[in-house]
Design a protein around this motif. Structure first.
Motif, PDB file in Angstrom:
ATOM      1  N   LEU A   1     -87.585  24.927 -93.823  1.00 50.21           N
ATOM      2  CA  LEU A   1     -88.403  23.606 -94.029  1.00 50.21           C
ATOM      3  C   LEU A   1     -87.771  22.815 -95.211  1.00 50.21           C
ATOM      4  N   GLU A   2     -86.985  23.457 -96.154  1.00 47.13           N
ATOM      5  CA  GLU A   2     -86.347  22.771 -97.104  1.00 47.13           C
ATOM      6  C   GLU A   2     -85.221  22.213 -96.662  1.00 47.13           C
ATOM      7  N   MET A   3     -84.722  22.278 -95.684  1.00 47.74           N
ATOM      8  CA  MET A   3     -83.570  21.639 -95.122  1.00 47.74           C
ATOM      9  C   MET A   3     -83.759  20.167 -94.614  1.00 47.74           C
ATOM     10  N   VAL A   4     -85.245  19.947 -94.074  1.00 50.92           N
ATOM     11  CA  VAL A   4     -85.548  18.733 -93.512  1.00 50.92           C
ATOM     12  C   VAL A   4     -86.723  17.955 -94.465  1.00 50.92           C
ATOM     13  N   ASP A   5     -86.842  16.704 -94.009  1.00 49.38           N
ATOM     14  CA  ASP A   5     -87.834  16.084 -94.861  1.00 49.38           C
ATOM     15  C   ASP A   5     -89.248  15.654 -94.273  1.00 49.38           C
ATOM     16  N   ASN A   6     -89.161  16.426 -92.983  1.00 51.61           N
ATOM     17  CA  ASN A   6     -90.497  16.025 -92.073  1.00 51.61           C
ATOM     18  C   ASN A   6     -91.652  16.227 -92.674  1.00 51.61           C
ATOM     19  N   VAL A   7     -91.852  17.405 -93.485  1.00 49.33           N
ATOM     20  CA  VAL A   7     -92.934  17.822 -94.160  1.00 49.33           C
ATOM     21  C   VAL A   7     -93.520  17.079 -95.170  1.00 49.33           C
ATOM     22  N   SER A   8     -92.410  16.684 -95.794  1.00 51.27           N
ATOM     23  CA  SER A   8     -92.783  15.798 -97.040  1.00 51.27           C
ATOM     24  C   SER A   8     -93.389  14.379 -96.484  1.00 51.27           C
ATOM     25  N   ILE A   9     -92.716  14.009 -95.514  1.00 48.61           N
ATOM     26  CA  ILE A   9     -93.358  12.642 -94.885  1.00 48.61           C
ATOM     27  C   ILE A   9     -94.487  12.933 -94.539  1.00 48.61           C
ATOM     28  N   LEU A  10     -94.960  14.106 -93.894  1.00 47.71           N
ATOM     29  CA  LEU A  10     -96.284  14.093 -93.459  1.00 47.71           C
ATOM     30  C   LEU A  10     -97.334  14.061 -94.571  1.00 47.71           C
ATOM     31  N   GLN A  11     -96.909  14.590 -95.611  1.00 48.47           N
ATOM     32  CA  GLN A  11     -97.813  14.840 -96.550  1.00 48.47           C
ATOM     33  C   GLN A  11     -97.986  13.443 -97.129  1.00 48.47           C
ATOM     34  N   LEU A  12     -96.953  12.483 -97.082  1.00 43.80           N
ATOM     35  CA  LEU A  12     -97.049  11.046 -97.583  1.00 43.80           C
ATOM     36  C   LEU A  12     -98.099  10.371 -96.550  1.00 43.80           C
ATOM     37  N   ASP A  13     -97.947  10.523 -95.223  1.00 41.27           N
ATOM     38  CA  ASP A  13     -98.634   9.988 -94.263  1.00 41.27           C
ATOM     39  C   ASP A  13    -100.068  10.289 -94.522  1.00 41.27           C
ATOM     40  N   THR A  14    -100.469  11.548 -94.860  1.00 35.61           N
ATOM     41  CA  THR A  14    -101.843  12.134 -94.970  1.00 35.61           C
ATOM     42  C   THR A  14    -102.559  11.588 -96.063  1.00 35.61           C
ATOM     43  N   VAL A  15    -101.789  11.130 -97.120  1.00 33.25           N
ATOM     44  CA  VAL A  15    -102.181  10.307 -98.320  1.00 33.25           C
ATOM     45  C   VAL A  15    -102.460   8.907 -97.883  1.00 33.25           C
ATOM     46  N   TRP A  16    -101.506   8.398 -97.141  1.00 32.75           N
ATOM     47  CA  TRP A  16    -101.687   6.983 -96.765  1.00 32.75           C
ATOM     48  C   TRP A  16    -103.040   6.663 -95.924  1.00 32.75           C
ATOM     49  N   CYS A  17    -103.423   7.711 -95.358  1.00 29.63           N
ATOM     50  CA  CYS A  17    -104.725   7.738 -94.359  1.00 29.63           C
ATOM     51  C   CYS A  17    -105.686   7.873 -95.365  1.00 29.63           C
ATOM     52  N   TYR A  18    -105.724   8.514 -96.258  1.00 25.40           N
ATOM     53  CA  TYR A  18    -106.753   8.802 -97.372  1.00 25.40           C
ATOM     54  C   TYR A  18    -106.944   7.503 -97.880  1.00 25.40           C
ATOM     55  N   PHE A  19    -106.057   6.820 -98.117  1.00 24.95           N
ATOM     56  CA  PHE A  19    -105.874   5.437 -99.023  1.00 24.95           C
ATOM     57  C   PHE A  19    -106.536   4.335 -97.926  1.00 24.95           C
ATOM     58  N   MET A  20    -106.048   4.350 -96.802  1.00 19.76           N
ATOM     59  CA  MET A  20    -106.627   3.068 -95.938  1.00 19.76           C
ATOM     60  C   MET A  20    -108.079   3.404 -95.462  1.00 19.76           C
ATOM     61  N   LEU A  21    -108.532   4.699 -95.583  1.00 19.27           N
ATOM     62  CA  LEU A  21    -109.937   4.931 -95.501  1.00 19.27           C
ATOM     63  C   LEU A  21    -110.738   4.955 -96.724  1.00 19.27           C
ATOM     64  N   ARG A  22    -110.036   4.529 -97.874  1.00 19.01           N
ATOM     65  CA  ARG A  22    -110.572   4.403 -99.127  1.00 19.01           C
ATOM     66  C   ARG A  22    -111.345   5.713 -99.556  1.00 19.01           C
ATOM     67  N   ASP A  23    -110.708   6.882 -99.321  1.00 25.35           N
ATOM     68  CA  ASP A  23    -111.658   8.106 -99.680  1.00 25.35           C
ATOM     69  C   ASP A  23    -111.087   8.512-100.923  1.00 25.35           C
ATOM     70  N   ILE A  24    -111.859   7.972-102.033  1.00 29.60           N
ATOM     71  CA  ILE A  24    -111.536   8.213-103.355  1.00 29.60           C
ATOM     72  C   ILE A  24    -112.146   9.923-103.770  1.00 29.60           C
ATOM     73  N   ALA A  25    -112.888  10.262-102.820  1.00 28.45           N
ATOM     74  CA  ALA A  25    -113.293  11.667-102.846  1.00 28.45           C
ATOM     75  C   ALA A  25    -112.131  12.819-102.919  1.00 28.45           C
ATOM     76  N   ARG A  26    -110.848  12.218-102.249  1.00 30.69           N
ATOM     77  CA  ARG A  26    -109.815  13.150-101.925  1.00 30.69           C
ATOM     78  C   ARG A  26    -108.704  12.805-102.756  1.00 30.69           C
ATOM     79  N   LEU A  27    -109.018  12.196-104.085  1.00 33.19           N
ATOM     80  CA  LEU A  27    -108.143  11.900-105.032  1.00 33.19           C
ATOM     81  C   LEU A  27    -107.380  13.177-105.408  1.00 33.19           C
ATOM     82  N   SER A  28    -108.017  14.311-105.651  1.00 34.67           N
ATOM     83  CA  SER A  28    -107.186  15.379-106.373  1.00 34.67           C
ATOM     84  C   SER A  28    -106.285  15.819-105.408  1.00 34.67           C
TER      85      SER A  28
END
Length: 521
Positions: A186-213
């Motif tokens: 997994l360290e050879m690719v950036d796909n997992v990192s982009i998945l993490q970023l997409d997850t946080v973007w969904c939190y933001f678009m849902l305005r889910d402040i409860a998942r801030l941490s």
């Protein structure tokens, strides 16, 4: 104590005793943590709704196991219970669809990684950013990466449709698939990192402040992973991409989200710095009308022209080179896909090996290049599990070679009989193949008895007659949904963002910061 993975109204690990807890107890605990009434919580596990029943049946008796995933959804209830029922049914249907999606992804990946004959007219393969086919780690690693990528692409399609809640569920499944892969791979690719970023973007678009941490942890992992795979200041990526800048939009979104988290955490200065960096990149990605107009006048579509300009840092000459290169690459891929479809049809015709693997066309081409007849070489390879040396030994052994030919003739005879059975005056199959059998006798040195004994052995099943592709129950609707995005994707798809929503969010939070600073004495 066992653990349950809870998602939905409340997310996290919950410690329970499966042999003591009932559905009602679990519902009450999740209602307490979600700050709502127990009758507002639905519980779904493994595609079915968990019901209270008589209130005495334990979770373990309902098939709930350690580390099981439970979806807890919160719905409103009116006096007649109608909204509850409607939302309850919709949630159950949604969860069933997600279960189908995961099962289909698992089935697709298993078929395409394990070397079985594809039952579709395409093949799933891993490629690097240069479009070259790669093999990552063990078959288990390849299966995990392929399934993670497939689910991630599907989630991205949902994000574009603004279905952020559904996207989060599929991103979670993709993350789970990636977790089964060796960390070094997994360290050879950036796909997992982009998945993490997409997850946080969904939190933001849902305005889910409860998942801030959780969002902060994920963003930290995303930044570390991207810097590790792209190199310091994207130096490694720049070399791979020939001086292009596909990652700017990715960093823009990351810095925006870091600014948002810092703002809601009370770190105003950190928020201002992150948002300022994001705004700088946003302005950097704004396409001049003159540059876009020039590419449109050359016949390029608006979306492709904008993408090329963003990837090439608004350099028109580089963008034109990129578009020409992209056209050539797409043409080459179409040719490769057509060739692969032909190979799949040929693999289906030859059948599977005794261990249910597809025939290796590359090894077959090698044997035919040595002068062996193609069907004969294919049968030798099939029986020997694609072992080139063993197949070559059989082909150069006069007795085994003759037995292979007799088997192929018997197959041909059977096909002729089937084809002529519906004709009023069928041609006797023996008259068609008789001369070939006589030729076999001469090729085997006249030792007809030995050849016929081997032929009898084949007829009796002593030598594997070649299983055909098995009938597999398929969910073609889900297969299409999963593979459509993959077939249209390329090495730049993960970086292809419109950034309009990001621009609006940057302006919103900069305005909030300005208001805060203005209110201070």
């Amino acid at each position: 104590m066992e653990k349950l993975r809870i998602g939905g109204a409340w997310s996290g690990l919950l410690e329970v005793r499966l042999d003591e807890w009932t559905v009602a107890m679990l519902r009450e605990e999740l209602a307490r943590r979600s700050d709502c009434r127990p009758d507002c919580i639905n519980l779904i596990s493994a595609g079915r709704v968990l019901k209270d029943g008589d209130g005495t049946e334990k979770l373990i008796n309902l098939g709930v196991k350690d580390n099981a995933k439970i979806l807890a959804t919160k719905v409103s209830v009116d006096l007649d219970g109608k909204p509850f029922k409607e939302k309850y049914m919709a949630e159950e249907e949604r969860f069933k669809r997600l279960s189908r999606l995961k099962a289909t992804a698992d089935s697709l990946v298993t078929r395409h990684v394990d070397g079985a004959v594809p039952i579709e007219d395409f093949n799933l393969e891993l490629e690097n950013q240069s479009g070259e086919k790669v093999s990552l780690g063990s078959p288990t690693d390849q299966r995990a990466v392929m399934m993670g990528l497939m689910l991630h692409k599907n989630a991205k399609a949902l994000i574009r449709k603004q279905k952020y809640r559904d996207a989060l569920e599929i991103l979670a499944m993709g993350e789970e698939a990636f977790s089964l892969c060796d960390q070094k791979v997994l360290e050879m690719v950036d796909n997992v990192s982009i998945l993490q970023l997409d997850t946080v973007w969904c939190y933001f678009m849902l305005r889910d402040i409860a998942r801030l941490s959780d969002a902060g942890i994920r963003l930290s992992k995303a930044r570390q992973g991207i810097e590790h795979s792209h190199g310091k200041e994207s130096s490694r990526l720049r070399i791979i991409q020939g001086g292009r800048y596909p990652e700017i939009a990715l960093h823009l979104r990351m810095e925006l989200l870091e600014g948002v988290i810092a703002y809601h955490s009370g770190q105003l200065q950190k928020s201002r710095e992150a948002l300022a960096c994001a705004q700088e990149k946003y302005l950097q990605l704004q396409i001049p009308d003159e540059a876009l107009s020039l590419l449109l006048s050359m016949g390029y579509k608006e979306h492709r022209a904008k993408r090329a300009l963003r990837i090439c840092n608004l350099d028109v000459g580089s963008a034109i080179d990129f578009l020409i290169e992209e056209k050539l690459t797409n043409a080459r891929k179409r040719e490769e896909n057509l060739q692969r479809q032909k190979e799949i049809l040929e693999q289906k015709r030859y059948g599977m090996t005794p261990l249910k693997k597809a025939l290796d066309i590359e090894k077959l081409n090698y044997l035919t290049s040595m002068g062996f007849e193609r069907d004969l070489a294919a049968e030798a390879l099939r029986r020997n599990e694609n072992d080139t040396q063993k197949a070559l030994d059989d082909l150069t052994n006069p007795t085994i070679n003759s037995s292979l030919q007799i088997y192929l003739i018997s197959k041909k005879r059977k096909r002729i009989r089937q084809a002529t059975s519906s004709v009023q005056n069928p041609v006797p199959a023996e008259s068609v193949v008789g001369s070939e059998e006589q030729a076999l006798g001469h090729q085997s040195g006249g030792n007809d008895n030995e050849v016929m004994k081997l032929a009898e052995k084949i007829e009796l099943g002593g030598i594997d007659a070649g299983p055909s592709t098995p009938s597999i129950e398929r969910d073609e609707e889900m297969e299409h949904e999963l593979t459509e995005e993959l077939q249209n994707a390329d090495s730049y798809s993960d970086y292809d963002m419109d950034v309009q929503k990001e621009g609006e969010a940057i302006a919103e939070y900069l305005a909030l910061l300005t208001a805060v600073y203005s209110s201070k004495p």
